[in-house]
Design a protein around this motif. Structure first.
Motif, PDB file in Angstrom:
ATOM      1  N   PHE A 178      -4.203  42.141 100.571  1.00 60.14           N
ATOM      2  CA  PHE A 178      -4.716  40.963  99.889  1.00 60.14           C
ATOM      3  C   PHE A 178      -3.791  39.763 100.082  1.00 60.14           C
ATOM      4  O   PHE A 178      -4.252  38.623 100.234  1.00 60.14           O
ATOM      5  CB  PHE A 178      -4.905  41.242  98.401  1.00 60.14           C
ATOM      6  N   LEU A 179      -2.485  40.017 100.075  1.00 62.98           N
ATOM      7  CA  LEU A 179      -1.524  38.939 100.261  1.00 62.98           C
ATOM      8  C   LEU A 179      -1.770  38.203 101.569  1.00 62.98           C
ATOM      9  O   LEU A 179      -1.865  36.960 101.593  1.00 62.98           O
ATOM     10  CB  LEU A 179      -0.102  39.495 100.229  1.00 62.98           C
ATOM     11  N   PHE A 180      -1.890  38.920 102.655  1.00 62.28           N
ATOM     12  CA  PHE A 180      -2.075  38.267 103.947  1.00 62.28           C
ATOM     13  C   PHE A 180      -3.458  37.628 104.058  1.00 62.28           C
ATOM     14  O   PHE A 180      -3.602  36.566 104.692  1.00 62.28           O
ATOM     15  CB  PHE A 180      -1.818  39.259 105.086  1.00 62.28           C
ATOM     16  N   GLU A 181      -4.457  38.216 103.433  1.00 59.43           N
ATOM     17  CA  GLU A 181      -5.770  37.568 103.402  1.00 59.43           C
ATOM     18  C   GLU A 181      -5.701  36.248 102.639  1.00 59.43           C
ATOM     19  O   GLU A 181      -6.322  35.249 103.040  1.00 59.43           O
ATOM     20  CB  GLU A 181      -6.798  38.504 102.756  1.00 59.43           C
ATOM     21  N   ASN A 182      -4.932  36.230 101.544  1.00 60.49           N
ATOM     22  CA  ASN A 182      -4.822  35.010 100.745  1.00 60.49           C
ATOM     23  C   ASN A 182      -4.018  33.936 101.465  1.00 60.49           C
ATOM     24  O   ASN A 182      -4.330  32.742 101.343  1.00 60.49           O
ATOM     25  CB  ASN A 182      -4.199  35.334  99.390  1.00 60.49           C
ATOM     26  N   VAL A 212       6.016  46.720 104.744  1.00 58.42           N
ATOM     27  CA  VAL A 212       4.582  46.413 104.631  1.00 58.42           C
ATOM     28  C   VAL A 212       4.324  44.942 104.907  1.00 58.42           C
ATOM     29  O   VAL A 212       3.196  44.559 105.266  1.00 58.42           O
ATOM     30  CB  VAL A 212       4.002  46.791 103.244  1.00 58.42           C
ATOM     31  N   VAL A 213       5.369  44.119 104.763  1.00 59.63           N
ATOM     32  CA  VAL A 213       5.255  42.702 105.090  1.00 59.63           C
ATOM     33  C   VAL A 213       5.721  42.439 106.516  1.00 59.63           C
ATOM     34  O   VAL A 213       5.025  41.786 107.293  1.00 59.63           O
ATOM     35  CB  VAL A 213       6.074  41.846 104.101  1.00 59.63           C
ATOM     36  N   GLN A 241       4.306  43.337  93.495  1.00 52.87           N
ATOM     37  CA  GLN A 241       5.255  44.028  94.362  1.00 52.87           C
ATOM     38  C   GLN A 241       5.610  43.247  95.619  1.00 52.87           C
ATOM     39  O   GLN A 241       6.706  43.395  96.155  1.00 52.87           O
ATOM     40  CB  GLN A 241       4.689  45.398  94.761  1.00 52.87           C
ATOM     41  N   VAL A 242       4.705  42.427  96.111  1.00 53.57           N
ATOM     42  CA  VAL A 242       4.958  41.654  97.335  1.00 53.57           C
ATOM     43  C   VAL A 242       4.345  40.264  97.191  1.00 53.57           C
ATOM     44  O   VAL A 242       3.229  40.108  96.680  1.00 53.57           O
ATOM     45  CB  VAL A 242       4.379  42.339  98.607  1.00 53.57           C
ATOM     46  N   MET A 243       5.097  39.254  97.616  1.00 59.51           N
ATOM     47  CA  MET A 243       4.602  37.884  97.669  1.00 59.51           C
ATOM     48  C   MET A 243       5.165  37.217  98.916  1.00 59.51           C
ATOM     49  O   MET A 243       6.107  37.721  99.529  1.00 59.51           O
ATOM     50  CB  MET A 243       4.997  37.104  96.410  1.00 59.51           C
TER      51      MET A 243
END
Length: 252
Positions: A178-182, A212-213, A241-243
């Motif tokens: 979701f992070l990369f989609e956003n 994962v990033v 957990q990730v931003m």
């Protein structure tokens, strides 16, 4: 060829530069909570924050800009856990229009002496601030997800939210997706794509989950020779957990 011009406050108080200007880009740094008239630190975090905002305003005005040219602010607290509730009131006072604010990030840092807050900022002269958001992905703090000014796009910490729920996914892997989609949606909102990204900064609650990033970053940018730099920092915990924070730019 662009040249660098140093920014100074009142040099009768301090000889230290507080920023650099290159063309329309302004980078302000070491904006601290000293009284702009006396140079003395405020006695508490509320006073130091008020002073820091006043000093940031003076800094950008010293090169012919205004606070309307500020795109992104970083705030470094001596003790953010203690002083968290003090952060937003002076921010809202400095930027009262909820539809036209810079974005920011906040971190705890080992500041010297009695300094309780230090700020830095990016600004772009001669361009209006364009606030960018992604539906379903929003901060509870009074900031947008990103700001575009001229050819530059500055993000806040982009959140690993599922836009359909407005909440983070449960697993780290799903959060990263979701992070990369956003991030991609925010770039699209600013008329850009991954090829415009100049740098990134990953925030992970557990450094063991950094791959994962970084693995996804390397998939997006397979050529190591021109891959944008990705900095990383252990930060946060709990549900997030990730931003990812990034700066992007497009040809003038």
């Amino acid at each position: 060829m662009e040249t660098f011009i140093e920014l100074f406050g009142d040099q009768s108080i301090s000889p230290l530069p507080v920023g650099l200007r290159s063309g329309n880009m302004v980078r302000g740094f070491r904006i601290v909570g000293t009284d702009p008239e006396t140079g003395k630190l405020g006695s508490n975090i509320e006073t130091q924050l008020t002073n820091a905002h006043a000093n940031m305003k003076r800094s950008i005005e010293s090169v012919g800009g205004t606070t309307a040219n500020i795109a992104h602010v970083s705030m470094y607290f001596q003790d953010f856990g203690r002083d968290r509730e003090t952060m937003n009131p002076p921010w809202v006072e400095a930027f009262p229009d909820k539809n036209d604010r810079p974005t920011y990030k906040f971190l705890t840092a080992n500041l010297p002496g009695e300094e309780l807050i230090s700020m830095d900022y990016f600004a772009v002269l001669n361009h209006p601030r364009q606030v960018l958001n992604v539906p379903g992905v929003a901060h509870t703090n009074p900031i947008p997800l990103g700001v575009k000014m001229g050819p530059y796009l500055f993000s806040s910490r982009v959140l690993p939210y599922d836009p359909s729920t407005g909440a983070p996914a449960e697993s780290v892997g799903a959060q990263a997706e979701f992070l990369f989609e956003n991030v991609e949606a925010l770039l699209k909102a600013g008329g850009m794509d991954w090829s415009n990204v100049d740098q990134g900064r990953a925030f992970v609650a557990d450094l063991a989950n950094l791959p994962v990033v970084t693995d996804r970053w390397e998939q997006i940018f397979p050529n190591a020779e021109n891959r944008p730099v990705l900095h990383s920092l252990k930060y946060g915990g709990g549900a997030l957990q990730v931003m990812l924070e990034f700066i992007a730019s497009k040809g003038n």
